[in-house]
Motif scaffolding. Structure first.
Motif, PDB file in Angstrom:
ATOM      1  N   GLU B  42      -8.287  11.201   5.041  1.00 30.09           N
ATOM      2  CA  GLU B  42      -9.240  10.075   5.436  1.00 30.09           C
ATOM      3  C   GLU B  42     -10.260  10.147   3.900  1.00 30.09           C
ATOM      4  O   GLU B  42     -10.688  11.240   3.586  1.00 30.09           O
ATOM      5  CB  GLU B  42     -10.167  10.470   6.448  1.00 30.09           C
ATOM      6  CG  GLU B  42     -11.227   9.545   6.865  1.00 30.09           C
ATOM      7  CD  GLU B  42     -12.191   9.612   8.124  1.00 30.09           C
ATOM      8  OE1 GLU B  42     -11.888  10.669   8.863  1.00 30.09           O
ATOM      9  OE2 GLU B  42     -13.106   8.796   8.500  1.00 30.09           O
ATOM     10  N   GLY B  43     -10.525   8.864   3.485  1.00 33.22           N
ATOM     11  CA  GLY B  43     -11.511   9.005   2.327  1.00 33.22           C
ATOM     12  C   GLY B  43     -10.895   8.869   1.061  1.00 33.22           C
ATOM     13  O   GLY B  43     -11.420   8.932   0.088  1.00 33.22           O
ATOM     14  N   GLU B  44      -9.725   9.444   1.068  1.00 39.83           N
ATOM     15  CA  GLU B  44      -8.657   9.415  -0.331  1.00 39.83           C
ATOM     16  C   GLU B  44      -8.289   8.238  -0.690  1.00 39.83           C
ATOM     17  O   GLU B  44      -8.140   7.418  -0.037  1.00 39.83           O
ATOM     18  CB  GLU B  44      -7.727  10.707  -0.371  1.00 39.83           C
ATOM     19  CG  GLU B  44      -8.211  12.110  -0.037  1.00 39.83           C
ATOM     20  CD  GLU B  44      -7.398  12.943  -0.496  1.00 39.83           C
ATOM     21  OE1 GLU B  44      -5.988  12.612  -0.256  1.00 39.83           O
ATOM     22  OE2 GLU B  44      -7.595  13.975  -0.605  1.00 39.83           O
ATOM     23  N   PRO B  45      -8.056   7.967  -2.043  1.00 40.53           N
ATOM     24  CA  PRO B  45      -7.136   6.641  -2.393  1.00 40.53           C
ATOM     25  C   PRO B  45      -6.087   6.634  -1.924  1.00 40.53           C
ATOM     26  O   PRO B  45      -5.410   7.549  -1.599  1.00 40.53           O
ATOM     27  CB  PRO B  45      -7.166   7.005  -4.065  1.00 40.53           C
ATOM     28  CG  PRO B  45      -8.057   8.214  -4.379  1.00 40.53           C
ATOM     29  CD  PRO B  45      -8.020   9.015  -3.131  1.00 40.53           C
ATOM     30  N   SER B  46      -5.642   5.104  -1.564  1.00 41.87           N
ATOM     31  CA  SER B  46      -4.185   4.924  -1.013  1.00 41.87           C
ATOM     32  C   SER B  46      -3.561   4.509  -2.006  1.00 41.87           C
ATOM     33  O   SER B  46      -3.675   3.506  -2.643  1.00 41.87           O
ATOM     34  CB  SER B  46      -4.425   3.746   0.101  1.00 41.87           C
ATOM     35  OG  SER B  46      -5.643   4.098   0.856  1.00 41.87           O
ATOM     36  N   ARG B  47      -2.480   5.233  -1.986  1.00 46.28           N
ATOM     37  CA  ARG B  47      -1.433   5.157  -3.078  1.00 46.28           C
ATOM     38  C   ARG B  47      -0.069   4.567  -2.829  1.00 46.28           C
ATOM     39  O   ARG B  47       0.691   4.125  -3.478  1.00 46.28           O
ATOM     40  CB  ARG B  47      -1.441   6.028  -4.263  1.00 46.28           C
ATOM     41  CG  ARG B  47      -2.511   6.641  -4.780  1.00 46.28           C
ATOM     42  CD  ARG B  47      -2.370   7.454  -5.946  1.00 46.28           C
ATOM     43  NE  ARG B  47      -3.562   7.997  -6.762  1.00 46.28           N
ATOM     44  CZ  ARG B  47      -4.407   9.071  -6.186  1.00 46.28           C
ATOM     45  NH1 ARG B  47      -3.975   9.874  -5.375  1.00 46.28           N
ATOM     46  NH2 ARG B  47      -5.615   9.160  -7.007  1.00 46.28           N
ATOM     47  N   PRO B  84      -5.649  -0.100   4.011  1.00 46.51           N
ATOM     48  CA  PRO B  84      -5.866   0.146   2.666  1.00 46.51           C
ATOM     49  C   PRO B  84      -4.870  -0.372   1.352  1.00 46.51           C
ATOM     50  O   PRO B  84      -5.277  -0.545   0.556  1.00 46.51           O
ATOM     51  CB  PRO B  84      -6.431   1.432   2.405  1.00 46.51           C
ATOM     52  CG  PRO B  84      -5.758   2.077   3.402  1.00 46.51           C
ATOM     53  CD  PRO B  84      -5.328   1.050   4.607  1.00 46.51           C
ATOM     54  N   THR B  90     -10.385   3.008   0.479  1.00 47.54           N
ATOM     55  CA  THR B  90      -9.742   4.398   0.636  1.00 47.54           C
ATOM     56  C   THR B  90      -8.881   4.356   2.101  1.00 47.54           C
ATOM     57  O   THR B  90      -9.347   3.476   2.872  1.00 47.54           O
ATOM     58  CB  THR B  90     -10.581   5.556   0.358  1.00 47.54           C
ATOM     59  OG1 THR B  90     -11.844   5.407   1.507  1.00 47.54           O
ATOM     60  CG2 THR B  90     -11.145   5.462  -0.914  1.00 47.54           C
ATOM     61  N   ASN B  91      -8.299   5.748   2.326  1.00 46.09           N
ATOM     62  CA  ASN B  91      -7.465   5.894   3.680  1.00 46.09           C
ATOM     63  C   ASN B  91      -8.624   5.834   4.856  1.00 46.09           C
ATOM     64  O   ASN B  91      -9.767   6.517   4.654  1.00 46.09           O
ATOM     65  CB  ASN B  91      -7.076   7.398   3.658  1.00 46.09           C
ATOM     66  CG  ASN B  91      -5.751   7.128   2.711  1.00 46.09           C
ATOM     67  OD1 ASN B  91      -5.335   6.105   2.305  1.00 46.09           O
ATOM     68  ND2 ASN B  91      -5.675   8.547   2.171  1.00 46.09           N
TER      69      ASN B  91
END
Lengths: 67, 221
Positions: B42-47, B84, B90-91
């Motif tokens: 959670e909170g990390e960039p969605s790639r 996202p 972000t996630n």
């Protein structure tokens, strides 16, 4: 032999609480991690899972509809 | 099932021609994971957008006190981290494998390009995202209006019928799905057993009275 709780050895911190609470003597400390001792006495009480502070023991259930 | 057949059967890509599918399929790559492996936080960039080939993923949020709430489980054919990747941000939640897992994945940039080239995929995405909203509203309803026994009953019913995925749940995981704590799940299971709605048989929860369980879950039969 049947099903037994699953130990995640990466998560086990070796505290031994599960060994103390297991009434069927199905768990033992080997070095710094816990191991399963297969026994027909295990009745899936899930106390080992409940007491583990590291979340290293899983007593999972299949969910089946009868009939 | 081949990669092409998998992509063709996915709701995002239904309606694409064979030539369009042939252009899209090479963008997917494969990934595997074991039970307990974290797939995203959670909170990390969605790639990357993930699609489950086999196994089950839990998508969940964790409170400041460390308590988990499972938002939904993703089974074969399903996707996760859709919101996202399709939009911004972000996630919204974390994802963890709860069985051995095999996945296809596609990079966000590639997915956005597919959106732009094939409007059909964008239209399909609206349907997929609508389904997620529908499921989230159902979860809010269950958490808001049903008691613990009802919520545990719902978890049992939702995870009983699909026996092909090899899913097994711990009481902790049931608690995280039902918005409660492990101890109350244990108490709830014992109550249901006393009332002969289920039978606990070692590592099996056997639903012996489905109608009573559905009634407890607030579902019409």
């Amino acid at each position: 032999m049947g099903e037994f709780p699953v130990i995640n050895k990466k998560k086990c911190n070796g505290c031994g609480l599960c060994v103390d609470i297991c009434t069927c003597h199905g768990l033992i400390m080997v070095g710094s991690v816990v191991e399963i001792v297969p026994t027909v006495e295990c009745d899936w009480c899930t106390k080992c899972e409940a007491i583990c502070p590291a979340g290293a023991i899983s007593c999972s259930y299949e969910i089946i509809i009868e009939g | 099932m081949t990669k092409t057949d998998f992509v063709k059967a996915n709701p995002y890509f239904s309606g694409l021609s064979t030539a369009e599918l042939n252009a899209v399929v090479p963008l997917f790559f494969e990934k595997t994971a074991e039970r307990g492996d974290m797939l995203l936080l959670e909170g990390e960039p969605s790639r990357v957008l993930y699609f489950v080939i086999s196994g089950v993923v839990k998508v969940y949020k964790t409170s400041a006190e460390g308590r988990d709430q499972i938002l939904y489980l993703v089974r074969p054919g399903g996707s996760f981290i859709d919101v996202p990747v399709s939009g911004e941000g972000t996630n919204l939640a974390s994802a963890e494998a709860i069985t051995p897992l095999s996945l296809y994945a596609i990079k966000k940039d590639d997915f956005i390009k597919i959106f732009q080239i094939y409007p059909q995929v964008a239209r399909n995405a609206v349907n997929v995202l609508s389904r997620i909203v529908y499921d989230m509203v159902a979860l809010v309803e269950a958490l808001s209006f049903h008691d613990v026994n009802g919520r545990v009953a719902r978890v049992l019913l939702e995870n009983a019928e699909d026996t092909g995925h090899g899913l097994r749940l711990t009481q902790q995981e049931m608690a995280a799905m039902a918005g409660t704590v492990r101890e109350l799940v244990g108490r709830s299971l014992r109550t249901m057993e006393t009332e002969k709605i289920i039978r606990l048989d070692h590592h099996r929860i056997i639903i012996t009275n489905k109608k009573a369980l559905q009634s407890l879950a607030g579902q019409e039969t």
